[in-house]
Design a protein around this motif. Structure first.
Motif, PDB file in Angstrom:
ATOM      1  N   PHE A  86       0.831  -1.197   0.000  1.00 24.90           N
ATOM      2  CA  PHE A  86       0.000   0.000   0.000  1.00 24.90           C
ATOM      3  C   PHE A  86       0.876   1.262   0.000  1.00 24.90           C
ATOM      4  N   VAL A  87       0.300   2.346  -0.498  1.00 23.50           N
ATOM      5  CA  VAL A  87       1.000   3.633  -0.466  1.00 23.50           C
ATOM      6  C   VAL A  87       1.257   4.023   0.990  1.00 23.50           C
ATOM      7  N   TYR A  88       2.444   4.545   1.261  1.00 19.60           N
ATOM      8  CA  TYR A  88       2.802   4.896   2.632  1.00 19.60           C
ATOM      9  C   TYR A  88       1.879   5.967   3.206  1.00 19.60           C
ATOM     10  N   THR A  89       1.597   5.820   4.490  1.00 27.37           N
ATOM     11  CA  THR A  89       0.886   6.863   5.232  1.00 27.37           C
ATOM     12  C   THR A  89       1.917   7.743   5.938  1.00 27.37           C
ATOM     13  N   LYS A  90       1.469   8.894   6.395  1.00 28.31           N
ATOM     14  CA  LYS A  90       2.361   9.808   7.104  1.00 28.31           C
ATOM     15  C   LYS A  90       2.912   9.156   8.371  1.00 28.31           C
ATOM     16  N   LYS A  91       2.081   8.429   9.076  1.00 25.68           N
ATOM     17  CA  LYS A  91       2.519   7.780  10.314  1.00 25.68           C
ATOM     18  C   LYS A  91       3.624   6.770  10.035  1.00 25.68           C
ATOM     19  N   GLU A  92       3.467   5.991   8.980  1.00 18.74           N
ATOM     20  CA  GLU A  92       4.497   5.009   8.619  1.00 18.74           C
ATOM     21  C   GLU A  92       5.808   5.694   8.276  1.00 18.74           C
ATOM     22  N   LEU A  93       5.724   6.784   7.523  1.00 27.78           N
ATOM     23  CA  LEU A  93       6.938   7.488   7.131  1.00 27.78           C
ATOM     24  C   LEU A  93       7.620   8.144   8.325  1.00 27.78           C
ATOM     25  N   GLU A  94       6.843   8.670   9.234  1.00 33.19           N
ATOM     26  CA  GLU A  94       7.427   9.285  10.429  1.00 33.19           C
ATOM     27  C   GLU A  94       8.267   8.274  11.191  1.00 33.19           C
ATOM     28  N   GLN A  95       7.806   7.033  11.238  1.00 32.63           N
ATOM     29  CA  GLN A  95       8.557   5.989  11.939  1.00 32.63           C
ATOM     30  C   GLN A  95       9.803   5.583  11.150  1.00 32.63           C
ATOM     31  N   LEU A  96       9.647   5.373   9.846  1.00 30.43           N
ATOM     32  CA  LEU A  96      10.772   4.917   9.028  1.00 30.43           C
ATOM     33  C   LEU A  96      11.881   5.959   8.944  1.00 30.43           C
ATOM     34  N   LEU A  97      11.496   7.227   8.833  1.00 30.64           N
ATOM     35  CA  LEU A  97      12.498   8.266   8.643  1.00 30.64           C
ATOM     36  C   LEU A  97      13.301   8.555   9.912  1.00 30.64           C
ATOM     37  N   GLN A  98      12.925   7.936  11.009  1.00 30.33           N
ATOM     38  CA  GLN A  98      13.754   7.981  12.213  1.00 30.33           C
ATOM     39  C   GLN A  98      14.932   7.016  12.100  1.00 30.33           C
ATOM     40  N   HIS A  99      14.817   6.051  11.184  1.00 29.77           N
ATOM     41  CA  HIS A  99      15.829   4.994  11.083  1.00 29.77           C
ATOM     42  C   HIS A  99      16.566   4.984   9.746  1.00 29.77           C
ATOM     43  N   TYR A 100      16.017   5.664   8.750  1.00 29.49           N
ATOM     44  CA  TYR A 100      16.639   5.673   7.423  1.00 29.49           C
ATOM     45  C   TYR A 100      16.848   7.102   6.954  1.00 29.49           C
ATOM     46  N   ASP A 101      17.927   7.306   6.203  1.00 29.93           N
ATOM     47  CA  ASP A 101      18.189   8.618   5.637  1.00 29.93           C
ATOM     48  C   ASP A 101      17.310   8.889   4.425  1.00 29.93           C
ATOM     49  N   ILE A 102      17.035   7.846   3.653  1.00 28.73           N
ATOM     50  CA  ILE A 102      16.296   8.032   2.408  1.00 28.73           C
ATOM     51  C   ILE A 102      15.546   6.757   2.060  1.00 28.73           C
ATOM     52  N   LEU A 103      14.348   6.922   1.519  1.00 28.96           N
ATOM     53  CA  LEU A 103      13.565   5.819   0.970  1.00 28.96           C
ATOM     54  C   LEU A 103      13.571   5.962  -0.548  1.00 28.96           C
ATOM     55  N   THR A 104      13.793   4.871  -1.252  1.00 31.71           N
ATOM     56  CA  THR A 104      13.788   4.913  -2.705  1.00 31.71           C
ATOM     57  C   THR A 104      13.347   3.556  -3.236  1.00 31.71           C
ATOM     58  N   SER A 105      13.508   3.342  -4.545  1.00 35.85           N
ATOM     59  CA  SER A 105      13.038   2.100  -5.154  1.00 35.85           C
ATOM     60  C   SER A 105      14.001   0.949  -4.884  1.00 35.85           C
ATOM     61  N   MET A 106      13.495  -0.274  -5.066  1.00 33.54           N
ATOM     62  CA  MET A 106      14.373  -1.432  -5.069  1.00 33.54           C
ATOM     63  C   MET A 106      15.361  -1.306  -6.227  1.00 33.54           C
TER      64      MET A 106
END
Length: 372
Positions: A86-106
Protein backbone atom coordinates in the motif's frame (compact mmCIF):
# COMPACT_ATOMS: atom_id res chain seq x y z
CA UNK A 1 7.22 16.41 11.22
CA UNK A 2 5.93 18.05 8.03
CA UNK A 3 6.16 15.68 5.04
CA UNK A 4 5.20 16.67 1.48
CA UNK A 5 5.42 14.12 -1.32
CA UNK A 6 5.15 15.69 -4.76
CA UNK A 7 3.42 13.57 -7.39
CA UNK A 8 4.96 14.48 -10.73
CA UNK A 9 2.46 14.43 -13.57
CA UNK A 10 1.82 15.66 -17.09
CA UNK A 11 -1.80 14.49 -17.21
CA UNK A 12 -4.94 14.34 -15.08
CA UNK A 13 -4.99 11.37 -12.69
CA UNK A 14 -6.68 9.98 -9.61
CA UNK A 15 -4.91 11.80 -6.79
CA UNK A 16 -4.36 9.78 -3.58
CA UNK A 17 -6.74 11.09 -0.90
CA UNK A 18 -3.96 11.64 1.65
CA UNK A 19 -3.10 15.40 1.54
CA UNK A 20 0.56 14.49 2.07
CA UNK A 21 0.62 13.65 -1.68
CA UNK A 22 0.67 16.90 -3.67
CA UNK A 23 0.17 16.78 -7.48
CA UNK A 24 2.79 18.85 -9.33
CA UNK A 25 2.41 19.46 -13.06
CA UNK A 26 5.82 19.20 -14.73
CA UNK A 27 6.66 21.10 -17.88
CA UNK A 28 3.75 23.38 -17.13
CA UNK A 29 5.48 26.32 -18.85
CA UNK A 30 4.97 24.60 -22.19
CA UNK A 31 1.71 22.71 -21.61
CA UNK A 32 -1.91 23.53 -20.90
CA UNK A 33 -2.72 23.85 -17.17
CA UNK A 34 -4.23 20.82 -15.44
CA UNK A 35 -5.43 22.62 -12.32
CA UNK A 36 -2.58 21.32 -10.14
CA UNK A 37 0.41 23.05 -8.55
CA UNK A 38 2.76 24.03 -11.40
CA UNK A 39 6.53 23.91 -11.78
CA UNK A 40 6.82 27.21 -13.70
CA UNK A 41 6.65 29.62 -10.75
CA UNK A 42 9.57 31.03 -8.81
CA UNK A 43 13.01 29.78 -9.82
CA UNK A 44 12.42 26.98 -12.31
CA UNK A 45 13.50 25.09 -15.43
CA UNK A 46 9.97 24.14 -16.45
CA UNK A 47 10.48 25.13 -20.10
CA UNK A 48 13.29 22.56 -20.36
CA UNK A 49 10.98 19.66 -19.55
CA UNK A 50 11.71 18.03 -22.92
CA UNK A 51 15.26 17.36 -21.66
CA UNK A 52 14.61 16.82 -17.97
CA UNK A 53 11.22 15.03 -17.77
CA UNK A 54 10.14 14.79 -14.11
CA UNK A 55 13.35 16.49 -13.02
CA UNK A 56 11.85 19.92 -13.77
CA UNK A 57 9.48 19.16 -10.91
CA UNK A 58 12.34 18.01 -8.71
CA UNK A 59 14.18 21.24 -9.47
CA UNK A 60 11.10 23.29 -8.54
CA UNK A 61 10.79 21.52 -5.18
CA UNK A 62 14.48 22.18 -4.52
CA UNK A 63 14.24 25.88 -5.25
CA UNK A 64 10.75 26.76 -4.02
CA UNK A 65 9.70 24.53 -1.10
CA UNK A 66 10.84 25.87 2.27
CA UNK A 67 8.14 24.79 4.71
CA UNK A 68 8.64 20.98 4.75
CA UNK A 69 10.92 18.94 6.99
CA UNK A 70 10.83 16.01 4.59
CA UNK A 71 10.00 15.89 0.89
CA UNK A 72 9.43 13.12 -1.58
CA UNK A 73 9.05 12.52 -5.27
CA UNK A 74 6.71 9.99 -6.87
CA UNK A 75 4.84 9.79 -10.19
CA UNK A 76 1.17 9.95 -11.03
CA UNK A 77 1.29 6.18 -11.57
CA UNK A 78 4.37 5.06 -9.60
CA UNK A 79 4.52 5.17 -5.81
CA UNK A 80 6.77 3.74 -3.12
CA UNK A 81 4.83 1.07 -1.23
CA UNK A 82 4.98 -0.44 2.24
CA UNK A 83 5.53 -4.16 2.90
CA UNK A 84 1.83 -4.87 2.41
CA UNK A 85 1.81 -3.20 -0.99
CA UNK A 86 0.00 0.00 0.00
CA UNK A 87 1.00 3.63 -0.47
CA UNK A 88 2.80 4.90 2.63
CA UNK A 89 0.89 6.86 5.23
CA UNK A 90 2.36 9.81 7.10
CA UNK A 91 2.52 7.78 10.31
CA UNK A 92 4.50 5.01 8.62
CA UNK A 93 6.94 7.49 7.13
CA UNK A 94 7.43 9.28 10.43
CA UNK A 95 8.56 5.99 11.94
CA UNK A 96 10.77 4.92 9.03
CA UNK A 97 12.50 8.27 8.64
CA UNK A 98 13.75 7.98 12.21
CA UNK A 99 15.83 4.99 11.08
CA UNK A 100 16.64 5.67 7.42
CA UNK A 101 18.19 8.62 5.64
CA UNK A 102 16.30 8.03 2.41
CA UNK A 103 13.56 5.82 0.97
CA UNK A 104 13.79 4.91 -2.71
CA UNK A 105 13.04 2.10 -5.15
CA UNK A 106 14.37 -1.43 -5.07
CA UNK A 107 17.52 -1.84 -7.15
CA UNK A 108 16.90 -3.24 -10.59
CA UNK A 109 19.22 -6.05 -11.66
CA UNK A 110 20.04 -5.56 -15.32
CA UNK A 111 21.01 -8.29 -17.77
CA UNK A 112 24.09 -6.30 -18.79
CA UNK A 113 26.21 -3.53 -17.33
CA UNK A 114 24.51 -0.16 -16.94
CA UNK A 115 27.10 1.29 -19.31
CA UNK A 116 26.27 -1.23 -22.04
CA UNK A 117 22.50 -0.90 -21.61
CA UNK A 118 22.61 2.87 -21.64
CA UNK A 119 24.66 3.09 -24.81
CA UNK A 120 22.26 0.65 -26.51
CA UNK A 121 19.22 2.76 -25.59
CA UNK A 122 20.94 6.13 -26.04
CA UNK A 123 24.41 6.89 -27.44
CA UNK A 124 28.00 6.52 -26.33
CA UNK A 125 28.42 10.29 -26.80
CA UNK A 126 25.78 10.90 -24.11
CA UNK A 127 27.63 8.78 -21.59
CA UNK A 128 31.00 10.23 -22.61
CA UNK A 129 29.64 13.70 -21.85
CA UNK A 130 28.47 12.56 -18.42
CA UNK A 131 31.84 10.93 -17.79
CA UNK A 132 33.73 14.11 -18.71
CA UNK A 133 31.57 16.37 -16.56
CA UNK A 134 31.47 14.11 -13.50
CA UNK A 135 35.25 13.67 -13.60
CA UNK A 136 35.68 17.44 -13.73
CA UNK A 137 33.07 18.42 -11.13
CA UNK A 138 33.38 15.56 -8.65
CA UNK A 139 36.78 13.84 -8.84
CA UNK A 140 36.25 12.13 -5.47
CA UNK A 141 32.89 10.69 -6.62
CA UNK A 142 34.19 9.68 -10.06
CA UNK A 143 35.96 6.38 -9.17
CA UNK A 144 32.83 4.92 -7.56
CA UNK A 145 30.74 6.12 -10.50
CA UNK A 146 33.08 4.38 -12.96
CA UNK A 147 33.00 1.18 -10.94
CA UNK A 148 29.22 1.02 -10.63
CA UNK A 149 28.56 1.96 -14.25
CA UNK A 150 30.32 -1.23 -15.31
CA UNK A 151 28.06 -3.30 -13.04
CA UNK A 152 24.42 -4.25 -13.50
CA UNK A 153 22.27 -2.40 -10.96
CA UNK A 154 20.33 0.87 -10.87
CA UNK A 155 17.46 2.59 -9.12
CA UNK A 156 14.60 3.71 -11.31
CA UNK A 157 11.94 6.36 -11.53
CA UNK A 158 13.70 9.06 -9.48
CA UNK A 159 11.50 8.01 -6.56
CA UNK A 160 12.68 9.17 -3.17
CA UNK A 161 11.65 10.46 0.27
CA UNK A 162 14.17 12.14 2.59
CA UNK A 163 14.80 15.25 4.65
CA UNK A 164 14.57 18.51 2.73
CA UNK A 165 18.16 19.21 3.74
CA UNK A 166 19.39 15.97 2.17
CA UNK A 167 17.16 16.48 -0.87
CA UNK A 168 18.68 19.92 -1.43
CA UNK A 169 22.16 18.44 -1.14
CA UNK A 170 21.36 15.83 -3.77
CA UNK A 171 19.90 18.40 -6.16
CA UNK A 172 22.95 20.63 -5.66
CA UNK A 173 25.04 17.66 -6.75
CA UNK A 174 22.81 16.51 -9.63
CA UNK A 175 21.75 19.56 -11.62
CA UNK A 176 25.22 21.02 -12.25
CA UNK A 177 26.09 17.75 -14.02
CA UNK A 178 23.29 18.22 -16.52
CA UNK A 179 23.85 21.96 -16.96
CA UNK A 180 27.43 21.23 -17.97
CA UNK A 181 26.51 18.23 -20.14
CA UNK A 182 24.08 20.47 -22.00
CA UNK A 183 27.03 22.52 -23.28
CA UNK A 184 28.59 19.39 -24.80
CA UNK A 185 25.53 17.87 -26.49
CA UNK A 186 23.15 18.90 -29.26
CA UNK A 187 19.95 17.54 -27.72
CA UNK A 188 17.69 19.52 -30.06
CA UNK A 189 18.72 17.14 -32.82
CA UNK A 190 17.39 14.15 -30.80
CA UNK A 191 13.87 12.73 -31.06
CA UNK A 192 11.43 13.39 -28.19
CA UNK A 193 12.30 10.17 -26.37
CA UNK A 194 16.08 10.57 -26.49
CA UNK A 195 15.88 14.25 -25.55
CA UNK A 196 14.80 13.16 -22.06
CA UNK A 197 18.38 12.10 -21.42
CA UNK A 198 18.80 13.66 -17.98
CA UNK A 199 15.72 11.98 -16.56
CA UNK A 200 17.14 8.56 -17.45
CA UNK A 201 20.69 9.15 -16.26
CA UNK A 202 19.61 10.61 -12.93
CA UNK A 203 18.06 7.29 -11.85
CA UNK A 204 21.49 5.66 -11.86
CA UNK A 205 23.22 8.66 -10.32
CA UNK A 206 20.88 8.54 -7.32
CA UNK A 207 22.02 4.99 -6.58
CA UNK A 208 25.71 5.86 -6.77
CA UNK A 209 25.29 9.10 -4.81
CA UNK A 210 23.53 7.41 -1.87
CA UNK A 211 26.39 4.91 -1.65
CA UNK A 212 29.00 7.64 -1.97
CA UNK A 213 27.36 9.58 0.86
CA UNK A 214 27.15 6.46 3.03
CA UNK A 215 23.42 6.88 3.53
CA UNK A 216 21.18 4.38 5.24
CA UNK A 217 18.76 3.48 2.46
CA UNK A 218 15.36 1.83 2.68
CA UNK A 219 14.62 0.18 -0.67
CA UNK A 220 10.87 -0.08 -1.23
CA UNK A 221 8.47 -1.83 -3.53
CA UNK A 222 7.12 0.29 -6.36
CA UNK A 223 3.46 0.11 -7.28
CA UNK A 224 1.72 1.11 -10.47
CA UNK A 225 -1.46 3.09 -9.80
CA UNK A 226 -3.82 4.82 -12.19
CA UNK A 227 -3.07 4.77 -15.91
CA UNK A 228 -2.17 1.35 -17.29
CA UNK A 229 1.48 0.56 -17.92
CA UNK A 230 2.27 0.91 -21.65
CA UNK A 231 4.53 -2.13 -21.48
CA UNK A 232 1.71 -4.19 -19.99
CA UNK A 233 -0.60 -3.17 -22.80
CA UNK A 234 1.92 -4.37 -25.38
CA UNK A 235 2.35 -7.69 -23.56
CA UNK A 236 -1.41 -8.32 -23.42
CA UNK A 237 -1.86 -7.52 -27.10
CA UNK A 238 1.01 -9.81 -28.09
CA UNK A 239 -0.43 -12.63 -25.98
CA UNK A 240 -3.80 -12.11 -27.63
CA UNK A 241 -2.17 -12.45 -31.06
CA UNK A 242 -0.22 -15.51 -29.90
CA UNK A 243 -3.50 -17.16 -28.92
CA UNK A 244 -4.61 -16.84 -32.55
CA UNK A 245 -1.21 -18.06 -33.81
CA UNK A 246 -0.57 -14.64 -35.33
CA UNK A 247 3.04 -14.54 -34.21
CA UNK A 248 4.30 -12.49 -37.14
CA UNK A 249 1.57 -9.92 -36.47
CA UNK A 250 2.61 -9.83 -32.82
CA UNK A 251 6.19 -9.10 -33.87
CA UNK A 252 5.09 -6.35 -36.25
CA UNK A 253 2.86 -4.85 -33.55
CA UNK A 254 5.75 -4.81 -31.06
CA UNK A 255 8.10 -3.13 -33.54
CA UNK A 256 5.56 -0.38 -34.25
CA UNK A 257 5.15 0.26 -30.50
CA UNK A 258 8.88 0.13 -29.86
CA UNK A 259 9.56 2.70 -32.55
CA UNK A 260 7.26 5.15 -30.74
CA UNK A 261 8.27 4.18 -27.18
CA UNK A 262 11.76 2.62 -26.93
CA UNK A 263 11.47 2.77 -23.14
CA UNK A 264 8.91 -0.06 -23.03
CA UNK A 265 11.79 -2.56 -23.11
CA UNK A 266 13.82 -0.93 -20.37
CA UNK A 267 13.99 -2.82 -17.08
CA UNK A 268 12.23 0.01 -15.27
CA UNK A 269 9.23 -0.44 -17.59
CA UNK A 270 9.32 -4.20 -18.12
CA UNK A 271 9.74 -4.86 -14.39
CA UNK A 272 8.48 -8.46 -14.49
CA UNK A 273 10.31 -9.23 -17.73
CA UNK A 274 7.16 -10.31 -19.55
CA UNK A 275 7.78 -8.26 -22.66
CA UNK A 276 11.26 -9.72 -22.98
CA UNK A 277 9.73 -13.18 -22.66
CA UNK A 278 7.24 -12.36 -25.43
CA UNK A 279 10.11 -11.43 -27.72
CA UNK A 280 11.98 -14.57 -26.76
CA UNK A 281 8.82 -16.55 -27.61
CA UNK A 282 8.68 -14.95 -31.05
CA UNK A 283 12.31 -15.91 -31.76
CA UNK A 284 11.83 -19.49 -30.59
CA UNK A 285 8.64 -19.88 -32.62
CA UNK A 286 10.34 -18.54 -35.75
CA UNK A 287 13.31 -20.92 -35.47
CA UNK A 288 11.13 -23.92 -34.66
CA UNK A 289 8.75 -23.19 -37.53
CA UNK A 290 11.67 -22.82 -39.92
CA UNK A 291 12.81 -26.33 -38.99
CA UNK A 292 9.38 -27.95 -39.08
CA UNK A 293 8.66 -28.23 -35.37
CA UNK A 294 6.67 -26.42 -32.71
CA UNK A 295 7.30 -27.24 -29.07
CA UNK A 296 6.92 -23.82 -27.49
CA UNK A 297 3.40 -23.46 -25.98
CA UNK A 298 2.82 -20.17 -27.78
CA UNK A 299 -0.99 -20.44 -27.77
CA UNK A 300 -1.49 -21.78 -24.25
CA UNK A 301 -1.71 -18.55 -22.27
CA UNK A 302 0.47 -16.30 -20.16
CA UNK A 303 1.25 -18.57 -17.21
CA UNK A 304 2.07 -21.64 -19.32
CA UNK A 305 4.20 -19.77 -21.85
CA UNK A 306 6.07 -17.59 -19.35
CA UNK A 307 6.62 -20.50 -16.96
CA UNK A 308 8.04 -22.58 -19.83
CA UNK A 309 10.55 -19.89 -20.80
CA UNK A 310 11.43 -18.87 -17.24
CA UNK A 311 12.37 -22.45 -16.33
CA UNK A 312 14.46 -22.75 -19.48
CA UNK A 313 16.25 -19.47 -18.79
CA UNK A 314 16.91 -20.41 -15.16
CA UNK A 315 18.65 -23.59 -16.32
CA UNK A 316 20.73 -21.76 -18.92
CA UNK A 317 21.72 -19.05 -16.44
CA UNK A 318 22.74 -21.74 -13.94
CA UNK A 319 25.12 -23.19 -16.54
CA UNK A 320 26.51 -19.77 -17.39
CA UNK A 321 27.09 -19.02 -13.70
CA UNK A 322 28.42 -22.52 -12.96
CA UNK A 323 25.71 -23.02 -10.32
CA UNK A 324 23.91 -25.86 -12.06
CA UNK A 325 22.94 -29.20 -10.56
CA UNK A 326 21.09 -32.30 -11.67
CA UNK A 327 17.77 -30.44 -11.91
CA UNK A 328 19.12 -27.95 -14.44
CA UNK A 329 20.83 -30.68 -16.47
CA UNK A 330 17.66 -32.75 -16.59
CA UNK A 331 15.65 -29.70 -17.63
CA UNK A 332 17.88 -29.15 -20.64
CA UNK A 333 17.80 -32.86 -21.51
CA UNK A 334 13.99 -32.77 -21.40
CA UNK A 335 12.53 -33.17 -24.87
CA UNK A 336 9.95 -30.46 -24.23
CA UNK A 337 12.63 -27.89 -25.07
CA UNK A 338 13.86 -27.88 -28.65
CA UNK A 339 17.50 -27.22 -29.50
CA UNK A 340 16.34 -23.90 -30.94
CA UNK A 341 14.58 -22.82 -27.75
CA UNK A 342 17.77 -23.55 -25.82
CA UNK A 343 19.86 -21.80 -28.47
CA UNK A 344 17.76 -18.61 -28.23
CA UNK A 345 18.12 -18.57 -24.43
CA UNK A 346 21.88 -19.11 -24.68
CA UNK A 347 22.19 -16.31 -27.21
CA UNK A 348 20.22 -13.95 -24.96
CA UNK A 349 22.19 -14.59 -21.79
CA UNK A 350 25.63 -15.98 -22.67
CA UNK A 351 26.88 -13.15 -24.87
CA UNK A 352 30.46 -13.83 -25.94
CA UNK A 353 30.37 -17.15 -24.08
CA UNK A 354 27.65 -18.55 -26.36
CA UNK A 355 29.92 -21.13 -28.01
CA UNK A 356 31.35 -22.33 -24.69
CA UNK A 357 27.89 -22.70 -23.13
CA UNK A 358 26.64 -24.69 -26.14
CA UNK A 359 29.65 -27.00 -25.80
CA UNK A 360 28.92 -27.45 -22.09
CA UNK A 361 25.30 -28.40 -22.83
CA UNK A 362 26.60 -30.90 -25.40
CA UNK A 363 28.86 -32.44 -22.75
CA UNK A 364 26.34 -32.47 -19.91
CA UNK A 365 23.14 -33.18 -21.78
CA UNK A 366 24.26 -34.81 -25.03
CA UNK A 367 22.45 -32.21 -27.11
CA UNK A 368 23.89 -30.31 -30.06
CA UNK A 369 22.81 -26.70 -29.69
CA UNK A 370 23.17 -24.54 -32.80
CA UNK A 371 24.92 -21.18 -32.67
CA UNK A 372 22.45 -18.49 -33.71
Amino acid sequence: MRIQIYTMTHKKFSVPPDPMYVPLQVGSAVHEPLGYLRDDSGENISAQNCYYAELTGMYWVWKNVFDADYVGVCHYRRYLLNELGFVYTKKELEQLLQHYDILTSMKLKLNFSYEYGFTVNHTKEDLDAADTVIHELYPDFYPLYRKRIQENHTYFGNLMICSKKLYDEYCSFLFPIFANMHKLLQLDSYDDYHKRLYGFLSEFLLMVWTEYRGLKVRECKVGMIGAKNETGEVVEQMLSLFAERKVEEAKTYFLSCYQKRPDILMEASDIDGHLHLCLEAVSVFEYESLHGMEKIPITEGKETLFGYLEQLNEAVLALIGNTYGDAEKERLKDGKYSEYAIAVSVKLYAGKEQKAVCALIDTLCQRKIPLL
